[in-house]
Structure formats: structure tokens, C-alpha cells
Motif scaffolding. Sequence first.
Motif, PDB file in Angstrom:
ATOM      1  N   ILE A   3       0.863  -1.169   0.000  1.00 51.10           N
ATOM      2  CA  ILE A   3       0.000   0.000   0.000  1.00 51.10           C
ATOM      3  C   ILE A   3       0.912   1.236   0.000  1.00 51.10           C
ATOM      4  CG2 ILE A   3      -1.803   1.283   1.215  1.00 51.10           C
ATOM      5  CD1 ILE A   3      -2.740  -1.422   0.160  1.00 51.10           C
ATOM      6  N   PHE A   4       0.643   2.156  -0.915  1.00 49.48           N
ATOM      7  CA  PHE A   4       1.407   3.392  -1.016  1.00 49.48           C
ATOM      8  C   PHE A   4       0.485   4.581  -0.835  1.00 49.48           C
ATOM      9  CE2 PHE A   4       4.222   0.502  -3.125  1.00 49.48           C
ATOM     10  CZ  PHE A   4       5.492   0.976  -2.840  1.00 49.48           C
ATOM     11  N   GLN A   5       1.065   5.665  -0.334  1.00 43.94           N
ATOM     12  CA  GLN A   5       0.344   6.926  -0.233  1.00 43.94           C
ATOM     13  C   GLN A   5       1.190   7.973  -0.956  1.00 43.94           C
ATOM     14  OE1 GLN A   5      -0.169   9.194   3.617  1.00 43.94           O
ATOM     15  NE2 GLN A   5      -2.232   8.367   3.293  1.00 43.94           N
ATOM     16  N   GLY A  12       1.626  18.930   1.246  1.00 45.48           N
ATOM     17  CA  GLY A  12       1.397  17.767   2.095  1.00 45.48           C
ATOM     18  C   GLY A  12       0.066  17.084   1.845  1.00 45.48           C
ATOM     19  N   ALA A  13      -0.681  17.570   0.846  1.00 40.43           N
ATOM     20  CA  ALA A  13      -1.990  16.993   0.533  1.00 40.43           C
ATOM     21  C   ALA A  13      -1.842  15.553   0.049  1.00 40.43           C
ATOM     22  CB  ALA A  13      -2.690  17.823  -0.541  1.00 40.43           C
ATOM     23  N   ILE A  14      -2.707  14.677   0.543  1.00 41.63           N
ATOM     24  CA  ILE A  14      -2.725  13.293   0.086  1.00 41.63           C
ATOM     25  C   ILE A  14      -3.447  13.262  -1.247  1.00 41.63           C
ATOM     26  CG2 ILE A  14      -3.543  10.958   0.539  1.00 41.63           C
ATOM     27  CD1 ILE A  14      -3.369  11.687   3.556  1.00 41.63           C
ATOM     28  N   LEU A  15      -2.756  12.786  -2.281  1.00 42.80           N
ATOM     29  CA  LEU A  15      -3.322  12.734  -3.625  1.00 42.80           C
ATOM     30  C   LEU A  15      -3.877  11.368  -3.980  1.00 42.80           C
ATOM     31  CD1 LEU A  15      -0.494  14.716  -5.445  1.00 42.80           C
ATOM     32  CD2 LEU A  15      -2.662  15.594  -4.549  1.00 42.80           C
ATOM     33  N   TRP A  16      -3.311  10.319  -3.381  1.00 49.90           N
ATOM     34  CA  TRP A  16      -3.730   8.960  -3.750  1.00 49.90           C
ATOM     35  C   TRP A  16      -3.230   7.987  -2.692  1.00 49.90           C
ATOM     36  CZ3 TRP A  16      -1.037   4.447  -5.062  1.00 49.90           C
ATOM     37  CH2 TRP A  16      -1.777   3.466  -5.715  1.00 49.90           C
ATOM     38  N   THR A  17      -4.017   6.960  -2.419  1.00 53.19           N
ATOM     39  CA  THR A  17      -3.608   5.844  -1.580  1.00 53.19           C
ATOM     40  C   THR A  17      -4.134   4.583  -2.239  1.00 53.19           C
ATOM     41  OG1 THR A  17      -3.777   7.206   0.422  1.00 53.19           O
ATOM     42  CG2 THR A  17      -3.731   4.825   0.719  1.00 53.19           C
ATOM     43  N   GLY A  18      -3.254   3.596  -2.403  1.00 55.62           N
ATOM     44  CA  GLY A  18      -3.680   2.347  -3.019  1.00 55.62           C
ATOM     45  C   GLY A  18      -2.552   1.351  -3.113  1.00 55.62           C
ATOM     46  N   ALA A  26       2.954   3.167  -8.334  1.00 54.02           N
ATOM     47  CA  ALA A  26       2.002   3.927  -7.525  1.00 54.02           C
ATOM     48  C   ALA A  26       1.740   5.293  -8.156  1.00 54.02           C
ATOM     49  CB  ALA A  26       2.517   4.083  -6.094  1.00 54.02           C
ATOM     50  N   LEU A  27       2.803   5.974  -8.598  1.00 54.72           N
ATOM     51  CA  LEU A  27       2.643   7.266  -9.265  1.00 54.72           C
ATOM     52  C   LEU A  27       1.840   7.124 -10.554  1.00 54.72           C
ATOM     53  CD1 LEU A  27       6.203   8.757  -8.723  1.00 54.72           C
ATOM     54  CD2 LEU A  27       4.062   9.653  -7.783  1.00 54.72           C
ATOM     55  N   ASP A  28       2.104   6.076 -11.300  1.00 53.04           N
ATOM     56  CA  ASP A  28       1.355   5.840 -12.537  1.00 53.04           C
ATOM     57  C   ASP A  28      -0.120   5.556 -12.248  1.00 53.04           C
ATOM     58  OD1 ASP A  28       3.545   6.289 -14.163  1.00 53.04           O
ATOM     59  OD2 ASP A  28       4.044   4.166 -14.366  1.00 53.04           O
ATOM     60  N   ALA A  37      -2.540   9.077 -18.921  1.00 54.72           N
ATOM     61  CA  ALA A  37      -1.994   7.784 -19.345  1.00 54.72           C
ATOM     62  C   ALA A  37      -1.051   7.209 -18.288  1.00 54.72           C
ATOM     63  CB  ALA A  37      -1.274   7.917 -20.673  1.00 54.72           C
ATOM     64  N   ASP A  38      -0.209   8.036 -17.716  1.00 51.98           N
ATOM     65  CA  ASP A  38       0.724   7.657 -16.653  1.00 51.98           C
ATOM     66  C   ASP A  38       1.274   8.933 -16.024  1.00 51.98           C
ATOM     67  OD1 ASP A  38       2.753   8.585 -18.376  1.00 51.98           O
ATOM     68  OD2 ASP A  38       3.220   6.575 -19.078  1.00 51.98           O
ATOM     69  N   SER A  39       2.200   8.806 -15.089  1.00 55.51           N
ATOM     70  CA  SER A  39       2.691   9.981 -14.360  1.00 55.51           C
ATOM     71  C   SER A  39       3.466  10.953 -15.248  1.00 55.51           C
ATOM     72  CB  SER A  39       3.540   9.560 -13.157  1.00 55.51           C
ATOM     73  OG  SER A  39       4.649   8.799 -13.567  1.00 55.51           O
TER      74      SER A  39
END
Length: 60
Positions: A3-5, A12-18, A26-28, A37-39
Amino acid sequence: MSIFQIRQKTSGAILWTGSAEDERTALDAMAREAGYADSSALPDSVRAAGFEAARLDLIF
């Protein structure tokens, strides 16, 4: 998988967790959920703020 955040460095805003294999995937995944399409396809203004990808060690 882990799991990445993903956070924006400047705010410091959380953009994605999964789940993802590593920081790059994770960035992609974050970018795909935002409609890209990707990061590497993220706008320069978004990438300029920078990202921090952290592996979350969850213990149950």
C-alpha cells in the motif's frame, strides 16, 4: 503488493492511496485515476510541486 500513499511535497496533501508494486507504479496508478496515461503525462504545473511516495506498513 504494498500500500502506497502519494502526497504533494509542497502542501502535504494526500493525492492517492492504493496498492502497487513500487513507487513508480504507484505514481502511474495515481495519474491513471486522474485521467492521464501515466505519471509522465501529468501537467508540468502538477509535477513541479513534486510528489512523495511512501510505503505504508500496516500491522493488523
